[in-house]
Scaffold this active site. Sequence first.
Site, PDB file in Angstrom:
ATOM      1  N   CYS A 154     -26.228 -16.992  11.994  1.00 42.57           N
ATOM      2  CA  CYS A 154     -27.326 -16.375  12.737  1.00 42.57           C
ATOM      3  C   CYS A 154     -27.987 -17.425  13.636  1.00 42.57           C
ATOM      4  CB  CYS A 154     -28.349 -15.799  11.764  1.00 42.57           C
ATOM      5  SG  CYS A 154     -29.851 -15.225  12.558  1.00 42.57           S
ATOM      6  N   CYS A 163     -34.788 -13.792   7.302  1.00 42.37           N
ATOM      7  CA  CYS A 163     -34.479 -14.183   8.681  1.00 42.37           C
ATOM      8  C   CYS A 163     -35.710 -13.901   9.529  1.00 42.37           C
ATOM      9  CB  CYS A 163     -33.277 -13.386   9.195  1.00 42.37           C
ATOM     10  SG  CYS A 163     -33.030 -13.558  10.975  1.00 42.37           S
ATOM     11  N   LYS A 204     -29.926  18.052  40.372  1.00 41.55           N
ATOM     12  CA  LYS A 204     -28.509  18.048  40.015  1.00 41.55           C
ATOM     13  C   LYS A 204     -28.363  17.199  38.761  1.00 41.55           C
ATOM     14  CE  LYS A 204     -23.872  17.328  41.809  1.00 41.55           C
ATOM     15  NZ  LYS A 204     -23.329  16.466  40.747  1.00 41.55           N
TER      16      LYS A 204
HETATM   17  S1  IVH Z   1     -24.138  24.702  41.638  1.00 44.76           S
HETATM   18  C1  IVH Z   1     -20.938  26.466  43.949  1.00 44.76           C
HETATM   19  N1  IVH Z   1     -26.340  23.662  40.675  1.00 44.76           N
HETATM   20  O1  IVH Z   1     -22.596  19.652  39.877  1.00 44.76           O
HETATM   21  C2  IVH Z   1     -21.995  25.824  43.212  1.00 44.76           C
HETATM   22  N2  IVH Z   1     -24.276  22.585  40.211  1.00 44.76           N
HETATM   23  O2  IVH Z   1     -19.925  19.606  41.959  1.00 44.76           O
HETATM   24  C3  IVH Z   1     -21.519  25.034  42.096  1.00 44.76           C
HETATM   25  N3  IVH Z   1     -24.476  20.597  38.778  1.00 44.76           N
HETATM   26  O3  IVH Z   1     -19.760  20.817  38.393  1.00 44.76           O
HETATM   27  C4  IVH Z   1     -22.476  24.319  41.322  1.00 44.76           C
HETATM   28  N4  IVH Z   1     -26.651  20.682  38.536  1.00 44.76           N
HETATM   29  O4  IVH Z   1     -21.740  20.868  36.939  1.00 44.76           O
HETATM   30  C5  IVH Z   1     -25.002  23.560  40.774  1.00 44.76           C
HETATM   31  N5  IVH Z   1     -28.347  22.847  39.862  1.00 44.76           N
HETATM   32  C6  IVH Z   1     -27.026  22.748  39.955  1.00 44.76           C
HETATM   33  C7  IVH Z   1     -26.305  21.724  39.318  1.00 44.76           C
HETATM   34  C8  IVH Z   1     -24.921  21.666  39.480  1.00 44.76           C
HETATM   35  C9  IVH Z   1     -25.551  20.034  38.214  1.00 44.76           C
HETATM   36  C10 IVH Z   1     -23.072  20.121  38.653  1.00 44.76           C
HETATM   37  C11 IVH Z   1     -22.112  21.184  38.235  1.00 44.76           C
HETATM   38  C12 IVH Z   1     -20.899  21.068  39.112  1.00 44.76           C
HETATM   39  C13 IVH Z   1     -21.223  19.904  39.996  1.00 44.76           C
HETATM   40  C14 IVH Z   1     -20.966  20.287  41.432  1.00 44.76           C
END
Ligand code: IVH
Length: 687
Positions: free
Chosen positions: A424, A446, A117
């Site tokens: 300094c 310096c 994520k």
């Molecule tokens: S799926 C319904 N996959 O996390 C599925 N989200 O709250 C929606 N994000 O705003 C998202 N990596 O920007 C998904 N591999 C990933 C992700 C991801 C980052 C972020 C995305 C979204 C938030 C989810």
Amino acid sequence: MNEKDALKEIEKLREEINYHNYRYYTLDSPVIPDAEYDMLFKKLVKTEEIFPHLITPDSPTQRIGAIPLKEFRTISHTIPMLSLSNANTDEETKEFDERIKRFLEIKGEIEYVAEPKIDGLAIELVYVDGIFTAGSTRGDGYIGEDVTLNLKTVKSIPLILLDKAKGKVKAEVEGEKTLPIPVRLEVRGEVFIPIKEFEKLNKLREERGEPPFANPRNAAAGSIRQLDSKITAARPLDIYCYGIGVVEGIKFKSHWETMHALKGWGLKVNPSIKICKGIDEVIQYHRDMEEKRDEIPYELDGVVVKVNSLDLQDRLGILTRSPRWAIAYKFKARQEMTMIKEIKVGVGRTGALTPVAILEPIVVGGVTVERATLHNQDEIARKDIRIGDYVIVQRAGDVIPEVVTVIKEKRTGREKPFRLPEKCPLCNSAVIRDGAIHRCTAGLLCPAQLKEGIRHFVSKRGMNIEGLGDRHIEQFVENAVIKDVADIYSLKKEDIIKLERWGDKSVSNLLNQIENSKNRTLARLIYSLGIRQVGEHIAKILADDFDSLDELMNASYERLTEIHEIGPETAESIITFFKERHNRDVIDKLRKAGVKTEERVHKKRDLRFKGKQFVLTGTLSIFKREDAKELIESLGGRVTSTVSKKTDYIIAGIDPGSKYDKAKELKIKILNEEEFKDLLDIKQNVI
Ligand code: IVH
């Protein structure tokens, strides 16, 4: 050239450039040197200049940024962009799995896809007939901002899908079954800035007196939500695609299959995504990723877990604003509360005074943090940070920890405000204000600046003089044995031996290393001079373009800005550096001392290893590992860390490990160092 020929030429160039973009930005595996790419690009720009009506919006030249907008228009998402519910523990993740099984009335294991994520900005890309036509932010999930022009500047977003691209590109997408391109394809993904690039960007902003971004996420969001796409174009943005919206004409069966189709069309999909059979494998994946978190080049705050089967996803459906079939299993927080005991002031290579908070030690995401940068006086004022305050500190990757906010409720009234000194702290010279930065005016007089300058000059990526460690630099500067970097090359045995902790052997070792460093590449020499805005990458570009330091020193602003990737500010900074009398003197001294300031002839045009992959294994004794790598790359080859069928050569040192056995098994050519030297045709040790 007539118009017909021009069109042919333009199409050929676009095809080539699209291919190299894909190799460089999506696969991370270029096959030609940057200089050659620049040549192709310039040729396309020139031809399009002569025949402007042949320019199409999907031409690679159209990424550069357009006229600033007054405001963003809006775009509605055909299918809403949802958010995710969170889990913070293994138990909560198991409950998610159980809920799904109960809902579907399934007893066996569910197949999931787990993926990083990334902490960036969610966006949607729309391709019509394979051409990138619109891009938007997530906004409130239903309506987002139209940031098409900005997204066009992100090099890893293809302007044209691969099936549309012809010839070579198509053949390259190994192992992916390339499906025909749908009439309409909506792709979702996360735009982000890699942590290293984020650090560089903030450093630059501080130097220019602009407020730094609080974290890579804010930097990415701030860059995409720019009305002037030229600003976006200068930001090191990247993308990973993780989902789809409407796709006309194709019905996928699983999320995994969808991701592979995206890959096949040339979109960038995170290589770390994994199929997990059952929730225990998901939990293991989460554990592995959290352990690796510091080595991953981008900021991630957890893993996303998705039910793989799209049929099951449909049956599970949506619960208010987040789907029942996915969850974000978050990592441990990287923010903690602690107290500022003291504020110290550091002086950097450019004389910038940096306030540093000395903290009551605290463990943040598994690492003990004792100090945090406060950036500059404006930041201290903006956050109203005082000595004795309780604060929230944050750590991201190996970025220096920083103070996010003050907990004002915990104030006792005994906290002390802080101001940077007017003199300094190291050399007592006057400090002036330069934008947001307080800077010591003494330059190399310096000792702090001189020491930092030398440290940079001898660093691993610079002239690589290992024997000159921090302690020695300190000692040499304090005893006035070194007054500028060029003095390193006039160090004499008798000057050093009389200092503490030096003996015959250590002195001759050091002098040998110094002697050897005279033959480093031009790119390293340019980098090591510490010109503002000239990092390793820019130094390489300059070394590719100029044959000698002299030529670079006398280059005009126009000549510099003609080079792809050298912007006005970098050019300005290079000119200012070489205008300075002192710097010219230092370079003169370096040259007189025998430091090589011209490029080795074979490095530039000799690409004998073009397209060849090397793996280094075991302890090398003739070459330093990074030197061997640099040599191979300078001759057009690539060094990878794992042996595969694609590997062309293994260079084996002493005690090679399992890579050696694997290479034998795959019948890959194995060379010892002597044989490698022959291959390079090096008569003497030039590195
Ligand atoms: S799926 C319904 N996959 O996390 C599925 N989200 O709250 C929606 N994000 O705003 C998202 N990596 O920007 C998904 N591999 C990933 C992700 C991801 C980052 C972020 C995305 C979204 C938030 C989810």
